[in-house]
Design a protein around this motif. Sequence first.
Motif, mmCIF file in Angstrom:
data_model
loop_
_atom_site.group_PDB
_atom_site.id
_atom_site.type_symbol
_atom_site.label_atom_id
_atom_site.label_comp_id
_atom_site.label_asym_id
_atom_site.label_seq_id
_atom_site.Cartn_x
_atom_site.Cartn_y
_atom_site.Cartn_z
ATOM 1 N N VAL A 12 -31.125 153.574 46.734
ATOM 2 C CA VAL A 12 -32.525 153.630 46.749
ATOM 3 C C VAL A 12 -34.584 153.919 47.170
ATOM 4 C CG1 VAL A 12 -34.524 151.046 46.650
ATOM 5 C CG2 VAL A 12 -32.190 150.509 46.007
ATOM 6 N N GLN A 13 -34.499 154.590 47.017
ATOM 7 C CA GLN A 13 -35.775 154.879 47.343
ATOM 8 C C GLN A 13 -37.073 154.233 47.824
ATOM 9 O OE1 GLN A 13 -37.425 158.199 44.964
ATOM 10 N NE2 GLN A 13 -37.719 159.643 46.657
ATOM 11 N N VAL A 14 -37.189 153.893 48.972
ATOM 12 C CA VAL A 14 -37.926 153.467 49.668
ATOM 13 C C VAL A 14 -38.837 153.458 49.127
ATOM 14 C CG1 VAL A 14 -38.758 151.826 51.444
ATOM 15 C CG2 VAL A 14 -36.544 152.625 51.885
ATOM 16 N N LEU A 15 -40.060 152.473 48.695
ATOM 17 C CA LEU A 15 -41.148 152.446 48.037
ATOM 18 C C LEU A 15 -42.437 152.200 49.278
ATOM 19 C CD1 LEU A 15 -41.490 151.105 44.399
ATOM 20 C CD2 LEU A 15 -41.945 153.837 45.159
ATOM 21 N N GLU A 16 -43.385 152.908 49.993
ATOM 22 C CA GLU A 16 -43.940 152.593 51.486
ATOM 23 C C GLU A 16 -44.693 151.929 51.135
ATOM 24 O OE1 GLU A 16 -43.492 153.539 54.527
ATOM 25 O OE2 GLU A 16 -42.318 154.995 53.638
ATOM 26 N N ALA A 17 -44.567 151.169 51.941
ATOM 27 C CA ALA A 17 -45.843 149.837 52.157
ATOM 28 C C ALA A 17 -47.437 150.835 52.274
ATOM 29 C CB ALA A 17 -45.319 149.160 52.948
ATOM 30 N N LYS A 18 -48.368 149.744 51.897
ATOM 31 C CA LYS A 18 -49.401 150.267 51.184
ATOM 32 C C LYS A 18 -50.349 150.587 52.559
ATOM 33 C CE LYS A 18 -49.591 149.675 46.667
ATOM 34 N NZ LYS A 18 -48.970 148.236 46.512
ATOM 35 N N GLY A 19 -51.104 151.447 52.807
ATOM 36 C CA GLY A 19 -51.271 151.099 54.612
ATOM 37 C C GLY A 19 -53.324 151.080 54.359
ATOM 38 N N LYS A 20 -53.067 150.611 53.780
ATOM 39 C CA LYS A 20 -54.805 150.288 53.138
ATOM 40 C C LYS A 20 -54.817 149.056 53.278
ATOM 41 C CE LYS A 20 -56.624 152.415 50.035
ATOM 42 N NZ LYS A 20 -57.393 154.044 48.432
ATOM 43 N N LYS A 32 -48.413 147.705 59.339
ATOM 44 C CA LYS A 32 -47.915 148.109 57.849
ATOM 45 C C LYS A 32 -46.515 146.373 58.145
ATOM 46 C CE LYS A 32 -48.384 152.446 57.309
ATOM 47 N NZ LYS A 32 -47.936 153.836 56.917
ATOM 48 N N GLU A 33 -46.226 145.890 57.115
ATOM 49 C CA GLU A 33 -45.280 145.611 56.860
ATOM 50 C C GLU A 33 -44.174 146.146 56.740
ATOM 51 O OE1 GLU A 33 -44.920 141.689 54.860
ATOM 52 O OE2 GLU A 33 -46.783 141.223 56.006
ATOM 53 N N LYS A 34 -42.308 145.629 56.789
ATOM 54 C CA LYS A 34 -41.328 146.421 57.061
ATOM 55 C C LYS A 34 -41.656 146.602 54.929
ATOM 56 C CE LYS A 34 -36.425 146.848 57.707
ATOM 57 N NZ LYS A 34 -36.809 148.289 57.865
ATOM 58 N N PRO A 35 -41.166 147.517 54.346
ATOM 59 C CA PRO A 35 -41.497 147.847 53.230
ATOM 60 C C PRO A 35 -40.375 146.547 52.443
ATOM 61 C CG PRO A 35 -40.614 149.584 54.132
ATOM 62 C CD PRO A 35 -40.997 149.285 54.816
ATOM 63 N N GLN A 36 -40.189 145.970 50.689
ATOM 64 C CA GLN A 36 -38.780 145.283 50.667
ATOM 65 C C GLN A 36 -38.951 146.843 48.974
ATOM 66 O OE1 GLN A 36 -40.280 141.547 52.319
ATOM 67 N NE2 GLN A 36 -37.652 140.923 51.824
ATOM 68 N N GLU A 37 -39.983 146.966 48.899
ATOM 69 C CA GLU A 37 -39.452 147.111 46.936
ATOM 70 C C GLU A 37 -39.242 148.637 47.468
ATOM 71 O OE1 GLU A 37 -43.279 146.917 45.459
ATOM 72 O OE2 GLU A 37 -43.538 145.249 45.999
ATOM 73 N N GLY A 38 -38.690 148.949 46.376
ATOM 74 C CA GLY A 38 -37.775 150.302 45.840
ATOM 75 C C GLY A 38 -37.427 150.780 44.611
ATOM 76 N N LYS A 39 -37.170 152.051 44.309
ATOM 77 C CA LYS A 39 -36.966 152.373 43.079
ATOM 78 C C LYS A 39 -35.657 153.122 43.166
ATOM 79 C CE LYS A 39 -38.385 156.103 41.003
ATOM 80 N NZ LYS A 39 -38.815 157.310 40.027
ATOM 81 N N VAL A 40 -34.860 152.604 42.200
ATOM 82 C CA VAL A 40 -33.292 152.815 41.534
ATOM 83 C C VAL A 40 -33.152 153.855 41.938
ATOM 84 C CG1 VAL A 40 -30.924 152.860 40.751
ATOM 85 C CG2 VAL A 40 -32.363 150.355 41.390
ATOM 86 N N VAL A 41 -32.379 155.372 42.400
ATOM 87 C CA VAL A 41 -31.809 156.342 41.574
ATOM 88 C C VAL A 41 -30.458 156.779 41.702
ATOM 89 C CG1 VAL A 41 -34.254 157.632 43.016
ATOM 90 C CG2 VAL A 41 -31.789 157.293 44.552
ATOM 91 N N ALA A 42 -30.225 156.466 42.172
ATOM 92 C CA ALA A 42 -28.630 155.932 41.820
ATOM 93 C C ALA A 42 -27.911 154.643 41.863
ATOM 94 C CB ALA A 42 -27.649 157.190 42.053
ATOM 95 N N ILE A 43 -26.824 154.655 40.473
ATOM 96 C CA ILE A 43 -26.046 153.270 41.060
ATOM 97 C C ILE A 43 -24.817 153.401 40.809
ATOM 98 C CG2 ILE A 43 -27.443 151.706 39.581
ATOM 99 C CD1 ILE A 43 -26.335 151.967 36.721
ATOM 100 N N GLY A 44 -23.386 152.831 41.748
ATOM 101 C CA GLY A 44 -22.153 153.236 41.298
ATOM 102 C C GLY A 44 -21.420 152.725 40.150
ATOM 103 N N THR A 45 -19.952 152.514 39.426
ATOM 104 C CA THR A 45 -20.251 152.203 38.681
ATOM 105 C C THR A 45 -19.251 150.728 38.277
ATOM 106 O OG1 THR A 45 -17.218 153.330 39.250
ATOM 107 C CG2 THR A 45 -18.964 154.964 38.293
ATOM 108 N N GLY A 46 -19.608 150.247 39.406
ATOM 109 C CA GLY A 46 -19.339 148.975 39.423
ATOM 110 C C GLY A 46 -18.277 148.431 39.837
ATOM 111 N N LYS A 47 -17.907 147.377 40.471
ATOM 112 C CA LYS A 47 -17.271 146.471 41.430
ATOM 113 C C LYS A 47 -16.085 146.457 40.786
ATOM 114 C CE LYS A 47 -16.872 143.637 45.415
ATOM 115 N NZ LYS A 47 -18.162 142.405 46.612
ATOM 116 N N ARG A 48 -14.504 146.984 41.250
ATOM 117 C CA ARG A 48 -13.410 146.427 40.223
ATOM 118 C C ARG A 48 -13.187 144.694 40.740
ATOM 119 N NH1 ARG A 48 -8.919 148.498 38.256
ATOM 120 N NH2 ARG A 48 -9.578 150.796 39.157
ATOM 121 N N LEU A 49 -13.157 143.585 40.157
ATOM 122 C CA LEU A 49 -12.865 142.620 39.997
ATOM 123 C C LEU A 49 -11.460 142.390 40.442
ATOM 124 C CD1 LEU A 49 -15.125 140.670 36.798
ATOM 125 C CD2 LEU A 49 -16.003 141.014 39.517
#
Lengths: 95, 95, 95, 95, 95, 95, 95
Positions: A12-20, A32-49
Amino acid sequence: MKFKPLKDNVVVQVLEAKGKTTGGLFLPDTAKEKPQEGKVVAIGTGKRLKSGEISPLSVKVGDKILFSKYSGNEVKIEGEEYLIFSEKDILAILE
Amino acid sequence: MKFKPLKDNVVVQVLEAKGKTTGGLFLPDTAKEKPQEGKVVAIGTGKRLKSGEISPLSVKVGDKILFSKYSGNEVKIEGEEYLIFSEKDILAILE
Amino acid sequence: MKFKPLKDNVVVQVLEAKGKTTGGLFLPDTAKEKPQEGKVVAIGTGKRLKSGEISPLSVKVGDKILFSKYSGNEVKIEGEEYLIFSEKDILAILE
Amino acid sequence: MKFKPLKDNVVVQVLEAKGKTTGGLFLPDTAKEKPQEGKVVAIGTGKRLKSGEISPLSVKVGDKILFSKYSGNEVKIEGEEYLIFSEKDILAILE
Amino acid sequence: MKFKPLKDNVVVQVLEAKGKTTGGLFLPDTAKEKPQEGKVVAIGTGKRLKSGEISPLSVKVGDKILFSKYSGNEVKIEGEEYLIFSEKDILAILE
Amino acid sequence: MKFKPLKDNVVVQVLEAKGKTTGGLFLPDTAKEKPQEGKVVAIGTGKRLKSGEISPLSVKVGDKILFSKYSGNEVKIEGEEYLIFSEKDILAILE
Amino acid sequence: MKFKPLKDNVVVQVLEAKGKTTGGLFLPDTAKEKPQEGKVVAIGTGKRLKSGEISPLSVKVGDKILFSKYSGNEVKIEGEEYLIFSEKDILAILE
């Protein structure tokens, strides 16, 4: 360079908390608040059940997500910071 | 001497954090970031699932990987340092 | 006297960290690294899986192994020190 | 008075660490090592597996065993001290 | 008033540690050992297994039992003190 | 206003520890024991087992119960205090 | 902007504890109780069970719920504060 996260990991690419403020004032870094938003840039193939099946992820590359504070592993690749965490630390997708 | 990691253990040669800034200055040791990249030099045969099956690893020897800070067991074999950890502490493969 | 470890326990004779630098200097005891290598001297019959089956061990008597620091139970039998631990604390076999 | 341990519990009579050095000197109490050997005096009927089956114990009354330091519950019955612990804290049988 | 413990809970009346030495001297309260013996006064109907079955208890009302120090919940019913704990904290039945 | 507890949650009205000694003296608040008795005022529909089935609760509305000290979530609804906890923290039903 | 919580996550708008005593006095902020009531504004699609099935949530959008103190992740979306937590931290629905 590309990422191939393992299992249910998500990069995840963290989206900076807006400094305004909403009034237009610039905030110093510590306010600034600790950012909690992001954009997914890569995902795994999934967890083996336990059954042996692979459980596909519920997020996809490009999704804007909300994650829980302090979760995730900070990594720095080619000068840019990312968070990698398990999909279960993703709280919601923002649409 | 060769390694034969057990189960889902992976032997990783740590790739040193570069001690040079992008501007070309050399950094003292304490300013370097704790490295989180490594090269897989040996892998286990896989973890035995409850069903009895062996679950093969998702990384292979030679893969350049990203692992989470502070994970792994430091070992020293013939003067060289390695990290051994379970495959689940590997976050992503770098391509 | 002989050992018959239970389940997936393994009795290991610790191989002392060499008290000599590569340049030939002898090191005082406190400068030695905590040893992480050992020789398997006895193994259990394997852990009973939930299915009822016995899962055989992956190490055998005589194997030289690498184990994680601080793992294991120190025991002293007839004046000699051993470590007993579960097979899952064994990281790799050295060949 | 007799013991009937429940499930996979084992009643063990602790064998005192010998208070004598190999050279024949008597050691004061504080210099003795915490004993880790014992004799099994009673065993439970076995733990009920999830399948409903009872898994029999691997030790029998009379076995001389090695257990991990600090494990077990100290009990005193009719003036004599015993340790009761789950079979999984038994490391090995001495033969 | 009667008790009906839930699941695998057991209500136990604690048997006081005897405040007398074997030589006949009375001991002050602080010198008494924490009691670990009790009499079962009520038992639950058993724990529901994952399969849906109810696993019956291994102790019955009237059994004199040995339990591990510090386990259990102290409750006071009509001025009398009891311990309630899960059957798994019972170590042995005394016969 | 009514409660509909989720899963195996139970809403309990705490029964105050009596502020009077058996001799008739009134006790100050700090001398009162933390109450451990309550009356069930609402129950959930039961916990979903792994098999998919719903496991019904063993307590019903109106039951006077005994619960373990410090368990439960304190909630205040319309000025009145309740405890909500999972059924597994209920030790016994008093009859 | 809309929320799509993952799995068994629930987005909740916290209902402020009323800053007025029953006698009509306004309370300062520090005297207010930590609110434990909220309104469900978005729910996930349900948690995937081990069998592969999706277990639907027991709450729906619009439900007024009671949750346990200190549970949940605080998030701020477009200036408004929400709590996101797993459905299992929801204690009861208020009707």
